[in-house]
Design a protein around this motif. Structure first.
Motif, PDB file in Angstrom:
ATOM      1  N   PHE A   1       0.796  -1.217   0.000  1.00 35.07           N
ATOM      2  CA  PHE A   1       0.000   0.000   0.000  1.00 35.07           C
ATOM      3  C   PHE A   1       0.836   1.277   0.000  1.00 35.07           C
ATOM      4  O   PHE A   1       0.314   2.346  -0.278  1.00 35.07           O
ATOM      5  N   ILE A   2       2.107   1.187   0.273  1.00 30.03           N
ATOM      6  CA  ILE A   2       2.932   2.385   0.398  1.00 30.03           C
ATOM      7  C   ILE A   2       2.960   3.180  -0.907  1.00 30.03           C
ATOM      8  O   ILE A   2       2.828   4.405  -0.891  1.00 30.03           O
ATOM      9  N   PHE A   3       3.099   2.513  -2.039  1.00 28.22           N
ATOM     10  CA  PHE A   3       3.147   3.235  -3.313  1.00 28.22           C
ATOM     11  C   PHE A   3       1.809   3.862  -3.660  1.00 28.22           C
ATOM     12  O   PHE A   3       1.765   4.942  -4.261  1.00 28.22           O
ATOM     13  N   ILE A   4       0.728   3.224  -3.289  1.00 27.79           N
ATOM     14  CA  ILE A   4      -0.595   3.814  -3.507  1.00 27.79           C
ATOM     15  C   ILE A   4      -0.747   5.067  -2.654  1.00 27.79           C
ATOM     16  O   ILE A   4      -1.211   6.113  -3.131  1.00 27.79           O
ATOM     17  N   ALA A   5      -0.332   4.977  -1.390  1.00 26.99           N
ATOM     18  CA  ALA A   5      -0.410   6.135  -0.501  1.00 26.99           C
ATOM     19  C   ALA A   5       0.464   7.277  -1.012  1.00 26.99           C
ATOM     20  O   ALA A   5       0.054   8.450  -0.987  1.00 26.99           O
ATOM     21  N   LEU A   6       1.663   6.964  -1.485  1.00 25.30           N
ATOM     22  CA  LEU A   6       2.537   8.004  -2.039  1.00 25.30           C
ATOM     23  C   LEU A   6       1.949   8.610  -3.313  1.00 25.30           C
ATOM     24  O   LEU A   6       2.111   9.805  -3.562  1.00 25.30           O
ATOM     25  N   GLY A   7       1.269   7.811  -4.097  1.00 21.26           N
ATOM     26  CA  GLY A   7       0.605   8.333  -5.292  1.00 21.26           C
ATOM     27  C   GLY A   7      -0.490   9.327  -4.942  1.00 21.26           C
ATOM     28  O   GLY A   7      -0.590  10.401  -5.549  1.00 21.26           O
ATOM     29  N   VAL A   8      -1.298   8.974  -3.943  1.00 22.60           N
ATOM     30  CA  VAL A   8      -2.356   9.890  -3.498  1.00 22.60           C
ATOM     31  C   VAL A   8      -1.736  11.163  -2.935  1.00 22.60           C
ATOM     32  O   VAL A   8      -2.185  12.274  -3.224  1.00 22.60           O
ATOM     33  N   TRP A   9      -0.671  11.006  -2.135  1.00 23.97           N
ATOM     34  CA  TRP A   9       0.037  12.163  -1.572  1.00 23.97           C
ATOM     35  C   TRP A   9       0.548  13.084  -2.682  1.00 23.97           C
ATOM     36  O   TRP A   9       0.381  14.305  -2.606  1.00 23.97           O
ATOM     37  N   ALA A  10       1.151  12.509  -3.713  1.00 22.41           N
ATOM     38  CA  ALA A  10       1.688  13.312  -4.817  1.00 22.41           C
ATOM     39  C   ALA A  10       0.582  14.040  -5.578  1.00 22.41           C
ATOM     40  O   ALA A  10       0.735  15.221  -5.923  1.00 22.41           O
ATOM     41  N   VAL A  11      -0.522  13.357  -5.814  1.00 25.70           N
ATOM     42  CA  VAL A  11      -1.638  13.989  -6.523  1.00 25.70           C
ATOM     43  C   VAL A  11      -2.225  15.129  -5.685  1.00 25.70           C
ATOM     44  O   VAL A  11      -2.513  16.221  -6.215  1.00 25.70           O
ATOM     45  N   LEU A  12      -2.383  14.904  -4.389  1.00 23.91           N
ATOM     46  CA  LEU A  12      -2.924  15.962  -3.527  1.00 23.91           C
ATOM     47  C   LEU A  12      -1.992  17.169  -3.482  1.00 23.91           C
ATOM     48  O   LEU A  12      -2.455  18.317  -3.568  1.00 23.91           O
ATOM     49  N   TRP A  13      -0.686  16.945  -3.364  1.00 27.70           N
ATOM     50  CA  TRP A  13       0.244  18.074  -3.322  1.00 27.70           C
ATOM     51  C   TRP A  13       0.353  18.757  -4.677  1.00 27.70           C
ATOM     52  O   TRP A  13       0.568  19.978  -4.741  1.00 27.70           O
ATOM     53  N   ALA A  14       0.199  18.031  -5.766  1.00 26.98           N
ATOM     54  CA  ALA A  14       0.180  18.663  -7.086  1.00 26.98           C
ATOM     55  C   ALA A  14      -1.040  19.577  -7.208  1.00 26.98           C
ATOM     56  O   ALA A  14      -0.932  20.706  -7.718  1.00 26.98           O
TER      57      ALA A  14
END
Length: 128
Positions: free
Chosen positions: A58-71
């Motif tokens: 799940f770590i990569f999914i969480a990082l993906g969501v984090w990146a999209v939110l910060w973008a």
């Protein structure tokens, strides 16, 4: 490991993130400290919930969501600053780097700890 758990983890990450953001907006006074600490705490708790439900990978999914939110946050800040002539990526990054960096670390830590707790709970349940 099923894809169902990953989707449920993803959905819980989004739901917890939205709920905690709404609660923080309603109850926490908006100060410089609060706007820096708030995304860190919310990222950790939302990723923990998602990791706990997903159990693994799940770590990569969480990082993906984090990146999209910060973008999205960076883009919104750019749109706000554009009329004033201060819309540079470097100035936006300069003012938000602490929250950006530490919320990313909190996302990884939350997802990892959530996964570890879910696995530990499963092993303890199976052992009894």
């Amino acid at each position: 490991m099923s894809h169902k758990n990953l989707w449920l983890g993803f959905a819980s990450l989004i739901a917890v993130n939205v709920a905690l953001n709404n609660l923080a907006t309603a109850f926490v006074p908006q100060t410089i400290t609060a706007t820096t600490v708030q995304p860190i705490v919310i990222s950790f708790l939302a990723s923990f919930a998602g990791g706990f439900i997903a159990r693994e990978r799940f770590i990569f999914i969480a990082l993906g969501v984090w990146a999209v939110l910060w973008a999205a946050i960076g883009y919104m800040l750019y749109l706000i600053a554009a009329p004033t002539g201060q819309a540079t990526i470097s100035s936006i990054a300069q003012h938000n780097w602490v929250a950006f960096l530490f919320s990313g670390l909190a996302t990884v830590a939350g997802a990892y700890i959530g996964q570890a707790q879910a696995i530990r709970r499963t092993r303890n349940t199976a052992a009894t």
